[in-house]
Design a protein around this motif. Sequence first.
Motif, PDB file in Angstrom:
ATOM      1  N   ARG A 153      56.504  53.806   8.867  1.00 51.45           N
ATOM      2  CA  ARG A 153      56.293  52.760   7.870  1.00 51.45           C
ATOM      3  C   ARG A 153      54.858  52.262   8.040  1.00 51.45           C
ATOM      4  NH1 ARG A 153      59.425  50.058  11.943  1.00 51.45           N
ATOM      5  NH2 ARG A 153      61.319  50.738  10.888  1.00 51.45           N
ATOM      6  N   LEU A 154      54.388  51.458   7.085  1.00 48.74           N
ATOM      7  CA  LEU A 154      53.049  50.905   7.195  1.00 48.74           C
ATOM      8  C   LEU A 154      52.940  50.025   8.443  1.00 48.74           C
ATOM      9  CD1 LEU A 154      52.296  49.956   3.482  1.00 48.74           C
ATOM     10  CD2 LEU A 154      51.430  51.921   4.755  1.00 48.74           C
ATOM     11  N   GLY A 155      51.766  50.085   9.076  1.00 52.29           N
ATOM     12  CA  GLY A 155      51.591  49.415  10.349  1.00 52.29           C
ATOM     13  C   GLY A 155      50.832  48.106  10.274  1.00 52.29           C
ATOM     14  N   PRO A 156      50.618  47.471  11.434  1.00 50.77           N
ATOM     15  CA  PRO A 156      49.993  46.145  11.471  1.00 50.77           C
ATOM     16  C   PRO A 156      48.555  46.122  10.978  1.00 50.77           C
ATOM     17  CG  PRO A 156      50.284  47.044  13.684  1.00 50.77           C
ATOM     18  CD  PRO A 156      51.051  47.930  12.765  1.00 50.77           C
ATOM     19  N   ALA A 157      47.826  47.226  11.119  1.00 47.49           N
ATOM     20  CA  ALA A 157      46.439  47.235  10.634  1.00 47.49           C
ATOM     21  C   ALA A 157      46.387  47.068   9.120  1.00 47.49           C
ATOM     22  CB  ALA A 157      45.735  48.530  11.042  1.00 47.49           C
ATOM     23  N   VAL A 158      47.370  47.652   8.418  1.00 48.44           N
ATOM     24  CA  VAL A 158      47.431  47.488   6.960  1.00 48.44           C
ATOM     25  C   VAL A 158      47.742  46.037   6.611  1.00 48.44           C
ATOM     26  CG1 VAL A 158      48.612  48.203   4.853  1.00 48.44           C
ATOM     27  CG2 VAL A 158      48.123  49.881   6.634  1.00 48.44           C
TER      28      VAL A 158
END
Length: 258
Positions: free
Chosen positions: A72-77
Amino acid sequence: MTAPTAPRPPGGAQAVQRALDVLHCFHDNGPDLSASDLARRLTLPVSTAHRLARTLLGAGFLEQDVRTSRYRLGPAVTELGRLSYHQRGLHLAAPELADLAERTGATADLALRSGPHAVIVAGGSVTPKVGLRRPLHSTALGKVLLAWARPGEADLASLPPLRAFTDRTIVEPAALAAELERVRRDGHAWNDGESAQGVRTLAVPVLDRAGHARFALAVRATPELLTDERADRFLDRARACARALEILLLPPGERREH
């Protein structure tokens, strides 16, 4: 016998593009994706998709479920998204949109352009279960962003084939060009059942100083609420909100000049 030459890794630009393509796979706000899912969506070997996903995982742009190994999309995004949200001043738009929704009884949304899509960035449609991207050609938001396109934004010829969502959707480029002429002449755009049955939307531009649309502002409701008789009232309130946002969403230094 000469050993076979190992395949060369993709060049820098191609590798970057592929990594971005992986991130774009998550635009539909669907379930977590496996490396096989990514490979199938991008028409890549599973090994390539896995390598790209692991690289993005290491940089924080993806995260992986330890139980399923899906991504899934991560914390940087999340971090970059929040920074962009505040840099654009979009946190200041929320009260204005809420007030517009209360006054009209409609859903009020603010969108900007991203390639062939209008991306809703603030308003009542921003929920965890609803995707934020809308096609340009079949939505009032998109028509506004096309009609008052900013310099450097692609023209109609660069749009993908115009997909029909209902029997009212404009699917011919010439008809869309004529529609955009009407939008510019009238100063607003309609979506009357073109993207979904039973939905009517009225949109106006939020202009920059050069007269280009920085954003599009829309009010969306059922045809029973957003009737022809009430259209002028909805339009007046949407335009008043757009004028406020034209100043409110300026950088602070420019805002003080008004």
